[in-house]
Enzyme design. Structure first.
Site: not given
Ligand code: AMP
Ligand code: MG
Length: 487
Positions: A254-255, A185, A178, A95, A128
């Site tokens: 990934d973070n 990463r 941002r 997203r 997204g």
């Molecule tokens: P995060 O927990 O923010 O690091 O996200 C982990 C993964 O989930 C990443 O690939 C994000 O792009 C995906 N992601 C998180 N929230 C959404 C969402 N609402 N729609 C699509 N992808 C998401």
């Molecule tokens: Mg992330």
């Protein structure tokens, strides 16, 4: 997609060009009724962007990715990641979009990136989208971290989209713009590794070296030097988190950035009472990412980075493993040194070389804080007065006053520097109860509590009259705090 010549912003597409296997050209969703909620004027100036233009309707369209300068190539970045220990080969920006790189007037290069800009090919089951509350939360906490001197991505703006987002209820949607040194990463390297294409791993490593560690690129073993530089940056970063009482909450590979910036303010929180086992994330049932585990997890994640770099370290993979293992062996000392140096600064004893006295003193203090469930931030702030001879406030934090008095006596004998302590121990952090209050109001349309809290936490060391409630611990009825990923 239309273009925005009047915004006078140039976006490079270096990542998209150099690493096209990891970049899917993509467009942001149209925002039906964009409305700028918050703009970071000092950051815009630092980037050489004109705030007045960003406040216009065109500006909001730039900040939601729907009106871009000529030549811009927005992409969704591909990456892999170990999530809670399990490997996902295909994550990526589900997203989010990298709009491109901005060169600031001083020559620094920054990613301009959007979060909440619509589904991409990496969205899997997600919508997204992002809601106003969580995007303002990232804005607030990342800007607080920056003001505290902790490396982090920055927040340029939050724009409400006018679209509703379905979570447990319907919520107003938003896009966060941002800015980061980059969005490379550990998981980016794991993605390259998973393709089996050593040429791609090398191009990614060269890109990372050029962007973040040009000195390492000149060394005899540039890829080993890259690993060591990332390790040093992450060791220093996690030490800063620990010293300030920050729990990231979702330290998946990934973070974790190659630049050593804090990224992805999802389920993060600042600790109230000192508790090594502190966990806030609703999904972290095993406490994998608990406060005290963060250095251990950082080391584990770095081992994953080292694995991805093995083909570049030596053609003989056994020798490559030995090189990586040897390098990673330096993590604990580096982290420990950074943490001990920071703890000494918090105690007003920077530069005191006598670790045989200081390290046990620090351990004893942490045991006292834990036993009495003392508010971490206000305790350290109160020590400034104690260093000047007035320990009344410090003592109120403890039921065990005998224990703390004995500790204070030994500490004061070392001659702590009260003025220096004021520069290391903040008075204002984004306390969980204040964050929730501000976000609830903002979700309902009232941005004033958010703006006030932002103002408090972006000058965190400068105690001001009238801001007492921003310095106070959570009220007893606030209860256990729970945070959520991917909101
Ligand atoms: P995060 O927990 O923010 O690091 O996200 C982990 C993964 O989930 C990443 O690939 C994000 O792009 C995906 N992601 C998180 N929230 C959404 C969402 N609402 N729609 C699509 N992808 C998401
Ligand atoms: Mg992330």
């Amino acid at each position: 997609m239309s273009v925005a010549p009047q915004l006078a912003v140039t976006l490079d597409d270096r990542f998209a060009r150099e690493l096209s296997e990891m970049a899917v050209p993509w467009q942001a969703d149209e925002a039906p009724d964009p409305r700028l909620l918050v703009l970071n004027v000092p950051l815009a100036a630092q980037l050489g962007l004109d705030s007045e233009s960003l406040r216009t309707a065109e500006g909001s369209r730039l900040l939601t990715g729907t009106l871009l300068p000529p030549g811009a190539t927005p992409v969704a970045q591909a990456y892999s990641g170990h999530q809670f220990g399990g490997f996902s080969p295909r994550l990526g920006d589900g997203r989010a979009l990298l709009l491109g790189e901005i060169t600031d007037p001083a020559g620094g290069i920054h990613d301009l990136h959007l979060k909440g800009s619509g589904r991409t090919p990496f969205a899997r089951g997600g919508d997204g989208l992002a809601a106003v509350g969580p995007m303002l939360r990232e804005y607030l906490i990342s800007e607080s971290m920056h003001a505290l001197g902790i490396p982090t991505t920055r927040a340029l703006a939050v724009v409400a989209t006018g679209r509703q987002v379905r979570r447990e209820t319907l919520l107003p949607g938003a896009v966060l713009a941002r800015v980061a040194g980059s969005h490379l990463r550990v998981g980016s390297f794991q993605f390259a590794q998973a393709t089996g294409d050593v040429g791609l791993i090398r191009r990614l490593a060269d890109h990372a070296l050029a962007r973040h560690y040009p000195g390492a690129a000149q060394s005899e073993h540039p890829y080993l030097a890259l690993f060591e530089a990332v390790m040093a940056a992450q060791a220093a970063l996690v030490a800063r988190w620990m010293l300030i009482g920050f729990v990231h909450g979702v330290m998946n590979t990934d973070n974790m950035t190659i630049s050593g910036e804090t990224i992805d303010y999802g389920p993060c929180a600042f600790m109230d009472e000192f508790n090594p086992a502190a966990v806030y994330s609703s999904i972290d049932e095993s406490g994998r990412y608990a406060y005290a585990n963060q250095p251990v997890v950082a080391e584990w994640n770095l081992a994953r980075l080292a694995e991805a770099l093995l083909p570049l370290l030596h053609e003989d993979q056994e020798k490559a493993v030995a090189m990586a293992t040897d390098a990673l062996g330096g993590f604990r000392r580096q982290y420990g040194d950074a943490w001990a140096t920071g703890m000494k600064a918090k105690l007003g004893l920077a530069g005191n070389p006598d670790d045989s006295v200081l390290l046990p003193l620090i351990d004893e203090l942490l045991a006292l804080l834990q036993a009495d469930r003392v508010d971490y931030t206000s305790f350290f702030r109160s020590l400034g007065a104690a260093a000047r001879g007035d320990a009344d406030l410090t003592r109120t934090h403890f039921a065990d006053t005998e224990g703390v008095d004995a500790w204070l006596h030994r500490w004061r004998a070392l001659g702590p520097d009260a003025v220096a302590m004021g520069r290391f121990n903040p008075v204002y952090i984004p306390r969980n109860h204040l964050v929730e209050e501000a976000l609830a109001a903002a979700t309902g349309g009232d941005l004033v509590p958010f703006e006030r809290l932002l103002e408090a936490v972006t000058s965190p060391y400068d105690e001001r009259p009238g801001l007492e409630r921003y310095a106070a611990a959570a009220p007893d009825d606030f209860g256990a705090y729970r945070t959520f990923c991917g909101t």
